[in-house]
Design an enzyme around this catalytic site. Sequence first.
Site, PDB file in Angstrom:
ATOM      1  CE  LYS A   1      -1.245   1.761   0.824  1.00 39.51           C
ATOM      2  NZ  LYS A   1      -0.344   0.883   1.558  1.00 39.51           N
ATOM      3  CD  GLU A   2      -9.754  -1.925  -0.366  1.00 41.77           C
ATOM      4  OE1 GLU A   2     -10.892  -2.264  -0.723  1.00 41.77           O
ATOM      5  OE2 GLU A   2      -9.298  -2.217   0.763  1.00 41.77           O
ATOM      6  CG  MET A   3     -12.873   0.856  -5.454  1.00 41.47           C
ATOM      7  SD  MET A   3     -14.536   0.369  -5.080  1.00 41.47           S
ATOM      8  CE  MET A   3     -15.050  -0.165  -6.688  1.00 41.47           C
TER       9      MET A   3
ATOM     10  CB  VAL B   1      -7.281   3.620  -7.919  1.00 41.66           C
ATOM     11  CG1 VAL B   1      -8.736   3.334  -8.183  1.00 41.66           C
ATOM     12  CG2 VAL B   1      -7.092   4.192  -6.524  1.00 41.66           C
TER      13      VAL B   1
ATOM     14  CG  ASN C   1      -8.676   1.465   1.548  1.00 47.00           C
ATOM     15  OD1 ASN C   1      -7.648   2.079   1.257  1.00 47.00           O
ATOM     16  ND2 ASN C   1      -8.691   0.428   2.355  1.00 47.00           N
TER      17      ASN C   1
END
Lengths: 321, 313
Positions: free
Chosen positions: A129-131, A87, A127
């Site tokens: 840095k992910e979702m 994201v 996470n």
Amino acid sequence: MKLNKGLLATCVGAAFALAAAGPLSAQVGDEPIKPLPLKLNLDARKVALGKSLFHDKRLSKDNSLACAGCHDLAKGGVDGLQFAVGVGGQVGPINVPTVLNSGFNFRQFWNGRAESLEEQAEGPVHNPKEMGSNWKEVVAKLEKDKPLVAQFGAIYGDGLQPRNIQDAIATFERSLVTQSRFDQYLRGDSRAISDEEKKGYELFKNYGCVACHQGVNIGGNMYQTFGVLGDYFQDRGNITEADLGRFNVTKRNSDRFVFKVPSLRNVELTAPYFHDGSAKTLGDAVDVMFRYQLGRTAPASDKDLIVAFLKSLTGEIKENR
Amino acid sequence: MKAFFRYTAWLVAASLLVGMLAFLYMKTRALDSSQRTAVNGLVRDLKQLDADWNVEVLRSKTGLSSSYDQVTQPQLGTLAAEKAIAARSAGLLDPRLKEAQTQLNTALATKIDLIDQFKAQNAILRNSMRFIPLAAEDLKGKARKAAESAPGAANEMLTLVNRVDEVLIETLKLGNGSDSAAIGRIRSLVGPLVTRPGEFPQPVAESLGIFVNHLVTILAQKEREEEVFAQLAKLPVVERIDEVSGAFESAFEKAGDNRETYHIALFAYSAFLLALLAFMGWRMRRSYLEVSRLNVSLVRTNEILQRKAGQVA
């Protein structure tokens, strides 16, 4: 009688090598690689629900990213990038592993930190840095979707719950099985792969690639140190936390640079390769493997044949079989 | 308002009495023999799965298995059986049983970890053991070629060839066995080779580097194999399963004794409830008779009053 040590060594060595190499012609029943199962007996309703969740961007904080954003099913279950992008365009520390055939992996993630696909499904959601989201937020958003809530209610006794979201996504992922021409070959169709690919397969076995890449998923059933016979990380330089692999889970020194051996199924589609996405082509990846994992050299023609064999592992997704 | 409180008090009292009856009834039903049969069956399954798992590890070690799937899959069955035992015995709430289950879980987690280490170690060892004769042949070929092209170095090259043969034979003998003395012997043989690659012609030095690299790997992995198998041999999985089984039996027996106590309590409580019901029935009958008597008296008084009213009129 004086024994000729050279002759003895040659004979013993040759016998040992032959015994270890096994028969030259493929005996399909006793191959180190097994075909994928044709039936999985998964709940079709869960697969359908999991599919819609897998493509649902509401699982991310800003509704911009679905699981499928990184695990693009049309691109071999990966994003084709060196590192994952989450994201807000945040770049993650590691290459995206494929979701295809992931139900056959003994653990999930490069460092094997998730015991199951259900456990794995939670990781990217949380996470940052992910979702960058969490179950409370996700459930709050999904609860507004009455048809979806009804779908959950029809399948699960307790309706829309984080564990049921995980279960549905994991069930869908288990359905992502890709039968390849090589599976047909293993089932006895000797014409399913070309002579070149058959030679490549023999070389794959004889050079020892098969020591780690074996079983139903051609990998995914063990851990291995990256750089067994050469120091890959010293040569590459700039060691990151992600390079420490399984050490990040166990904090044991012997687990430094240890990773789950990835499956080679659909490897033709999943470039760039390795956890650091450093190998751009399949040929580059094979070179690295020869140098650092096998500790030996091979003629370019042999490597080309191995690459040809690896391409025979590309399959089509057959959901819910 | 007063009546409301009175009814509420009656309702609460009745609920408590019925609740107590239900509690005692549940306590006498909490244990059934099928639970014991199921857990004993699961314990047997777990032991069998563990034994099969050990066999698969040995098959892999000796090269009889063609993939590590056979070594990996029993893990799932074993953990499933362990979880099923925990689920089946959860109602017993026995601290000794809980502790035994925790110990079993730890032993199984250690076993899984050791087998993960074994797979990684075995794959490397098998590959290098398979390649070492080829590496030796390549090295010897290049050494002989170097001896032919530089007669001054012939003696040294022949010494190298002999040393490589010696090391190879010792290494191949090491094979599937475990012999730390042999590992030390090979180390002493290979030691001088490791320090000298720069003294040899380049093609020989390159091949020697590959040969030594694999040799060092074999020795390291062989030692690691011995460590892993020593730890696996010491791992008390079967003992931990037995402890769970013993703790379950003891907890089940204890629960059985408790159930007897609850049976007696249920019997006594049922008798008490019956007595209470009889008392209430008697009280109700007495009230009914009293009301009837008063009714009759009222009717009579009413008749007298009506009669008197008629006379007055």
